[in-house]
Design a protein around this motif. Sequence first.
Motif, PDB file in Angstrom:
ATOM      1  N   ARG A   9       0.829  -1.207   0.000  1.00  0.00           N
ATOM      2  CA  ARG A   9       0.000   0.000   0.000  1.00  0.00           C
ATOM      3  C   ARG A   9       0.859   1.251   0.000  1.00  0.00           C
ATOM      4  O   ARG A   9       0.484   2.279  -0.570  1.00  0.00           O
ATOM      5  N   HIS A  10       1.990   1.153   0.662  1.00  0.00           N
ATOM      6  CA  HIS A  10       2.924   2.278   0.730  1.00  0.00           C
ATOM      7  C   HIS A  10       4.337   1.751   0.518  1.00  0.00           C
ATOM      8  O   HIS A  10       4.661   0.654   0.975  1.00  0.00           O
ATOM      9  N   ARG A  36      -1.197   5.806 -13.153  1.00  0.00           N
ATOM     10  CA  ARG A  36      -0.418   6.591 -12.208  1.00  0.00           C
ATOM     11  C   ARG A  36      -1.186   7.884 -11.942  1.00  0.00           C
ATOM     12  O   ARG A  36      -1.694   8.504 -12.886  1.00  0.00           O
ATOM     13  N   THR A  38      -0.891  11.664 -10.129  1.00  0.00           N
ATOM     14  CA  THR A  38      -0.102  12.712  -9.496  1.00  0.00           C
ATOM     15  C   THR A  38      -0.909  14.001  -9.501  1.00  0.00           C
ATOM     16  O   THR A  38      -1.889  14.137 -10.239  1.00  0.00           O
ATOM     17  N   SER A  87       7.585   9.388  -7.891  1.00  0.00           N
ATOM     18  CA  SER A  87       6.720   9.443  -6.708  1.00  0.00           C
ATOM     19  C   SER A  87       5.287   9.752  -7.144  1.00  0.00           C
ATOM     20  O   SER A  87       5.028  10.755  -7.817  1.00  0.00           O
ATOM     21  N   VAL A  89       0.894   7.875  -6.791  1.00  0.00           N
ATOM     22  CA  VAL A  89       0.082   6.727  -6.406  1.00  0.00           C
ATOM     23  C   VAL A  89      -0.165   5.913  -7.672  1.00  0.00           C
ATOM     24  O   VAL A  89      -0.609   6.453  -8.689  1.00  0.00           O
ATOM     25  N   TYR A  90       0.139   4.642  -7.605  1.00  0.00           N
ATOM     26  CA  TYR A  90      -0.017   3.749  -8.751  1.00  0.00           C
ATOM     27  C   TYR A  90      -1.234   2.860  -8.511  1.00  0.00           C
ATOM     28  O   TYR A  90      -1.326   2.177  -7.493  1.00  0.00           O
ATOM     29  N   GLY A 106      -4.480   1.211  -4.499  1.00  0.00           N
ATOM     30  CA  GLY A 106      -3.305   1.959  -4.915  1.00  0.00           C
ATOM     31  C   GLY A 106      -2.076   1.656  -4.087  1.00  0.00           C
ATOM     32  O   GLY A 106      -2.159   1.186  -2.945  1.00  0.00           O
ATOM     33  N   THR A 107      -0.918   1.918  -4.676  1.00  0.00           N
ATOM     34  CA  THR A 107       0.366   1.877  -3.975  1.00  0.00           C
ATOM     35  C   THR A 107       0.925   3.295  -3.995  1.00  0.00           C
ATOM     36  O   THR A 107       1.151   3.856  -5.074  1.00  0.00           O
ATOM     37  N   ARG A 108       1.117   3.844  -2.810  1.00  0.00           N
ATOM     38  CA  ARG A 108       1.698   5.194  -2.727  1.00  0.00           C
ATOM     39  C   ARG A 108       3.211   5.064  -2.681  1.00  0.00           C
ATOM     40  O   ARG A 108       3.758   4.548  -1.705  1.00  0.00           O
ATOM     41  N   THR A 110       6.950   6.681  -2.740  1.00  0.00           N
ATOM     42  CA  THR A 110       7.771   7.863  -2.498  1.00  0.00           C
ATOM     43  C   THR A 110       9.223   7.492  -2.746  1.00  0.00           C
ATOM     44  O   THR A 110       9.745   6.567  -2.117  1.00  0.00           O
TER      45      THR A 110
ATOM     46  N   GLY B  41      -7.409   9.070  -0.286  1.00  0.00           N
ATOM     47  CA  GLY B  41      -6.660   7.882   0.109  1.00  0.00           C
ATOM     48  C   GLY B  41      -7.194   6.581  -0.456  1.00  0.00           C
ATOM     49  O   GLY B  41      -6.712   5.498  -0.085  1.00  0.00           O
TER      50      GLY B  41
END
Lengths: 112, 113
Positions: A9-10, A36, A38, A87, A89-90, A106-108, A110, B41
């Motif tokens: 997730r992150h 993606r 942004t 960087s 969210v995918y 999503g995968t955030r 960074t 989120g």
Amino acid sequence: DARVTQTPRHKVTEMGQEVTMRCQPILGHNTVFWYRQTMMQGLELLAYFRNRAPLDDSGMPKDRFSAEMPDATLATLKIQPSEPRDSAVYFCASAPDRGSAFFGQGTRLTVV
Amino acid sequence: GESVGLHLPTLSVQEGDNSIINCAYSNSASDYFIWYKQESGKGPQFIIDIRSNMDKRQGQRVTVLLNKTVKHLSLQIAATQPGDSAVYFCAENKKNTGNQFYFGTGTSLTVIP
């Protein structure tokens, strides 16, 4: 309750490292998308697969990004080497034939 | 420093009022449209869809209107509730491209209690 599952997730990683994001599409869906998101660009389509075959990956930077579907239950998006500008969210989404897409959480990512 | 990003259209409505969110699509060959809701989120969530052979489709508290002449799509939310606060996206699918969807920039809806 059928859902698209994304892991992790992150993810926080250092510039230059490899990042792999995973997605389990909804069982029976034959189309899988990677998006993606942004602040600058909104939701961009990176790649999509139909019946596990890549149909369009024109939205993806080819030099560092790769997307694969090793089997019908797993899609991967890999970035190597990662850069701070990656960087975002995918999101992974899956859809049945000519139906609406259902998104994962999503995968955030960074990249520092 | 100053943050730079997409300038999202915003809409603020009073709880209980009706909301109308608009979307202009670009491709006259698009024949399938979807509205998504994205809460903070979370991933975009399907709300309602419409195919180009229809002008209107209704769901629970939501109605989508399609005007192909001017390439315009709208989402109407009846009796807007605080839980409706989110960013709303329209997505278009061009005929004969399989499931390839393109998203608009989104509209941020804020419901005032």
